[in-house]
Design a protein around this motif. Structure first.
Motif, PDB file in Angstrom:
ATOM      1  N   ALA A   1      52.386 -47.310  -8.945  1.00  0.00           N
ATOM      2  CA  ALA A   1      52.131 -46.218  -7.881  1.00  0.00           C
ATOM      3  C   ALA A   1      52.314 -44.940  -8.289  1.00  0.00           C
ATOM      4  O   ALA A   1      51.610 -43.835  -7.950  1.00  0.00           O
ATOM      5  CB  ALA A   1      53.141 -46.645  -6.784  1.00  0.00           C
ATOM      6  N   ALA A   2      53.298 -44.674  -9.318  1.00  0.00           N
ATOM      7  CA  ALA A   2      53.368 -43.141  -9.771  1.00  0.00           C
ATOM      8  C   ALA A   2      52.086 -42.927 -10.622  1.00  0.00           C
ATOM      9  O   ALA A   2      51.845 -41.682 -10.488  1.00  0.00           O
ATOM     10  CB  ALA A   2      54.531 -43.164 -10.789  1.00  0.00           C
ATOM     11  N   ILE A   3      51.467 -43.627 -11.349  1.00  0.00           N
ATOM     12  CA  ILE A   3      50.490 -43.367 -12.215  1.00  0.00           C
ATOM     13  C   ILE A   3      49.250 -43.064 -11.223  1.00  0.00           C
ATOM     14  O   ILE A   3      48.246 -42.177 -11.434  1.00  0.00           O
ATOM     15  CB  ILE A   3      50.213 -44.597 -13.213  1.00  0.00           C
ATOM     16  CG1 ILE A   3      51.145 -44.319 -14.305  1.00  0.00           C
ATOM     17  CG2 ILE A   3      48.733 -44.111 -13.737  1.00  0.00           C
ATOM     18  CD1 ILE A   3      51.168 -45.640 -15.157  1.00  0.00           C
ATOM     19  N   SER A   4      49.019 -44.102 -10.156  1.00  0.00           N
ATOM     20  CA  SER A   4      48.028 -44.033  -9.124  1.00  0.00           C
ATOM     21  C   SER A   4      48.121 -42.467  -8.316  1.00  0.00           C
ATOM     22  O   SER A   4      47.216 -41.820  -8.371  1.00  0.00           O
ATOM     23  CB  SER A   4      47.944 -45.104  -8.192  1.00  0.00           C
ATOM     24  OG  SER A   4      47.962 -46.156  -8.897  1.00  0.00           O
ATOM     25  N   PHE A   5      49.348 -42.342  -7.812  1.00  0.00           N
ATOM     26  CA  PHE A   5      49.574 -41.031  -7.046  1.00  0.00           C
ATOM     27  C   PHE A   5      49.227 -39.596  -8.243  1.00  0.00           C
ATOM     28  O   PHE A   5      48.580 -38.766  -7.462  1.00  0.00           O
ATOM     29  CB  PHE A   5      50.967 -40.932  -6.534  1.00  0.00           C
ATOM     30  CG  PHE A   5      51.304 -41.833  -5.594  1.00  0.00           C
ATOM     31  CD1 PHE A   5      50.228 -41.918  -4.464  1.00  0.00           C
ATOM     32  CD2 PHE A   5      52.278 -42.541  -5.215  1.00  0.00           C
ATOM     33  CE1 PHE A   5      50.366 -42.759  -3.052  1.00  0.00           C
ATOM     34  CE2 PHE A   5      52.740 -43.260  -4.079  1.00  0.00           C
ATOM     35  CZ  PHE A   5      51.534 -43.355  -3.041  1.00  0.00           C
ATOM     36  N   ALA A   6      49.628 -39.998  -9.257  1.00  0.00           N
ATOM     37  CA  ALA A   6      49.570 -38.719 -10.052  1.00  0.00           C
ATOM     38  C   ALA A   6      48.007 -38.661 -10.319  1.00  0.00           C
ATOM     39  O   ALA A   6      47.553 -37.361 -10.423  1.00  0.00           O
ATOM     40  CB  ALA A   6      50.140 -38.886 -11.450  1.00  0.00           C
ATOM     41  N   ALA A   7      47.138 -39.541 -10.617  1.00  0.00           N
ATOM     42  CA  ALA A   7      45.654 -39.148 -10.964  1.00  0.00           C
ATOM     43  C   ALA A   7      44.932 -38.864  -9.564  1.00  0.00           C
ATOM     44  O   ALA A   7      44.187 -38.001  -9.797  1.00  0.00           O
ATOM     45  CB  ALA A   7      45.160 -40.705 -11.222  1.00  0.00           C
ATOM     46  N   ILE A   8      45.428 -39.446  -8.503  1.00  0.00           N
ATOM     47  CA  ILE A   8      44.845 -39.013  -7.198  1.00  0.00           C
ATOM     48  C   ILE A   8      45.225 -37.300  -7.014  1.00  0.00           C
ATOM     49  O   ILE A   8      44.476 -36.482  -6.505  1.00  0.00           O
ATOM     50  CB  ILE A   8      45.333 -39.775  -6.002  1.00  0.00           C
ATOM     51  CG1 ILE A   8      44.827 -41.054  -6.168  1.00  0.00           C
ATOM     52  CG2 ILE A   8      44.925 -38.944  -4.815  1.00  0.00           C
ATOM     53  CD1 ILE A   8      45.157 -42.156  -5.100  1.00  0.00           C
ATOM     54  N   ALA A   9      46.399 -36.973  -7.461  1.00  0.00           N
ATOM     55  CA  ALA A   9      46.945 -35.807  -6.962  1.00  0.00           C
ATOM     56  C   ALA A   9      46.181 -34.772  -8.089  1.00  0.00           C
ATOM     57  O   ALA A   9      45.876 -33.625  -7.527  1.00  0.00           O
ATOM     58  CB  ALA A   9      48.540 -35.570  -7.504  1.00  0.00           C
ATOM     59  N   LEU A  10      45.858 -35.212  -9.227  1.00  0.00           N
ATOM     60  CA  LEU A  10      45.247 -34.603 -10.156  1.00  0.00           C
ATOM     61  C   LEU A  10      43.849 -34.211  -9.894  1.00  0.00           C
ATOM     62  O   LEU A  10      43.202 -33.131  -9.879  1.00  0.00           O
ATOM     63  CB  LEU A  10      45.076 -34.883 -11.615  1.00  0.00           C
ATOM     64  CG  LEU A  10      46.572 -34.725 -12.532  1.00  0.00           C
ATOM     65  CD1 LEU A  10      46.383 -35.746 -13.578  1.00  0.00           C
ATOM     66  CD2 LEU A  10      46.883 -33.379 -12.735  1.00  0.00           C
TER      67      LEU A  10
ATOM     68  N   TYR B   1      42.431 -34.357  -6.626  1.00  0.00           N
ATOM     69  CA  TYR B   1      42.441 -33.473  -5.354  1.00  0.00           C
ATOM     70  C   TYR B   1      43.052 -32.547  -5.475  1.00  0.00           C
ATOM     71  O   TYR B   1      42.910 -31.720  -4.449  1.00  0.00           O
ATOM     72  CB  TYR B   1      42.771 -34.643  -4.064  1.00  0.00           C
ATOM     73  CG  TYR B   1      41.749 -35.665  -3.701  1.00  0.00           C
ATOM     74  CD1 TYR B   1      40.497 -35.372  -3.556  1.00  0.00           C
ATOM     75  CD2 TYR B   1      42.060 -36.873  -4.015  1.00  0.00           C
ATOM     76  CE1 TYR B   1      39.381 -36.383  -3.315  1.00  0.00           C
ATOM     77  CE2 TYR B   1      41.141 -37.815  -3.936  1.00  0.00           C
ATOM     78  CZ  TYR B   1      39.879 -37.637  -3.734  1.00  0.00           C
ATOM     79  OH  TYR B   1      39.033 -38.587  -3.092  1.00  0.00           O
ATOM     80  N   GLY B   2      43.872 -32.271  -6.327  1.00  0.00           N
ATOM     81  CA  GLY B   2      44.917 -30.867  -6.330  1.00  0.00           C
ATOM     82  C   GLY B   2      45.814 -30.840  -4.904  1.00  0.00           C
ATOM     83  O   GLY B   2      46.254 -29.844  -4.721  1.00  0.00           O
ATOM     84  N   SER B   3      46.598 -32.092  -4.974  1.00  0.00           N
ATOM     85  CA  SER B   3      47.353 -32.171  -3.862  1.00  0.00           C
ATOM     86  C   SER B   3      48.859 -32.230  -4.062  1.00  0.00           C
ATOM     87  O   SER B   3      49.256 -32.947  -5.046  1.00  0.00           O
ATOM     88  CB  SER B   3      47.254 -33.548  -2.785  1.00  0.00           C
ATOM     89  OG  SER B   3      48.009 -33.654  -1.989  1.00  0.00           O
ATOM     90  N   LEU B   4      49.672 -31.291  -3.853  1.00  0.00           N
ATOM     91  CA  LEU B   4      50.839 -31.178  -4.031  1.00  0.00           C
ATOM     92  C   LEU B   4      51.780 -32.282  -3.422  1.00  0.00           C
ATOM     93  O   LEU B   4      52.695 -32.898  -4.135  1.00  0.00           O
ATOM     94  CB  LEU B   4      51.601 -29.857  -3.876  1.00  0.00           C
ATOM     95  CG  LEU B   4      51.180 -28.476  -4.799  1.00  0.00           C
ATOM     96  CD1 LEU B   4      51.807 -27.208  -4.368  1.00  0.00           C
ATOM     97  CD2 LEU B   4      51.644 -28.977  -6.330  1.00  0.00           C
ATOM     98  N   LEU B   5      51.548 -32.633  -2.275  1.00  0.00           N
ATOM     99  CA  LEU B   5      52.068 -33.521  -1.576  1.00  0.00           C
ATOM    100  C   LEU B   5      52.035 -35.020  -2.126  1.00  0.00           C
ATOM    101  O   LEU B   5      52.933 -35.917  -2.449  1.00  0.00           O
ATOM    102  CB  LEU B   5      51.652 -33.800  -0.118  1.00  0.00           C
ATOM    103  CG  LEU B   5      52.495 -34.615   0.727  1.00  0.00           C
ATOM    104  CD1 LEU B   5      53.926 -34.346   0.988  1.00  0.00           C
ATOM    105  CD2 LEU B   5      51.692 -34.710   2.174  1.00  0.00           C
ATOM    106  N   ILE B   6      50.887 -35.173  -2.654  1.00  0.00           N
ATOM    107  CA  ILE B   6      50.605 -36.582  -3.442  1.00  0.00           C
ATOM    108  C   ILE B   6      51.389 -36.639  -4.888  1.00  0.00           C
ATOM    109  O   ILE B   6      51.831 -37.393  -5.059  1.00  0.00           O
ATOM    110  CB  ILE B   6      49.105 -36.853  -3.462  1.00  0.00           C
ATOM    111  CG1 ILE B   6      48.371 -37.070  -2.395  1.00  0.00           C
ATOM    112  CG2 ILE B   6      48.985 -37.927  -4.401  1.00  0.00           C
ATOM    113  CD1 ILE B   6      47.117 -37.248  -2.349  1.00  0.00           C
TER     114      ILE B   6
END
Length: 82
Positions: free
Chosen positions: A18-27, A29-34
């Motif tokens: 989950a951490a890796i997935s959220f980090a990839a999505i955050a990168l 989309y540029g989302s700080l919340l994610i």
């Protein structure tokens, strides 16, 4: 025979994924919340690793993992909310 820490190991693996997935999505989309969710999932992974050590009666390693999780939670929360 069932491994005594199987659930903790599974939860640790799931939280790392989950951490890796959220980090990839955050990168992407540029989302700080994610990115915040990614850090929380990473802290959860540290906590589950600490619980595994606690069950093994390795209390020093449990303390290390707990402190590591709290540091990540504290710093990331501070940076996000300020």
């Amino acid at each position: 025979m069932k491994h005594p820490y199987k659930k903790f190991v599974q939860f640790q693996f799931i939280s790392m994924i989950a951490a890796i997935s959220f980090a990839a999505i955050a990168l992407i989309y540029g989302s700080l919340l994610i990115a915040l969710f990614s850090a929380f999932a990473l802290s959860l992974s540290f906590l589950f690793e600490g619980l595994i050590e606690w069950k093994k009666h390795n209390h020093v390693q449990f303390g290390h993992q707990l402190v590591r999780a709290l540091i990540v939670l504290t710093i990331v929360s501070y940076l996000y909310f300020n």
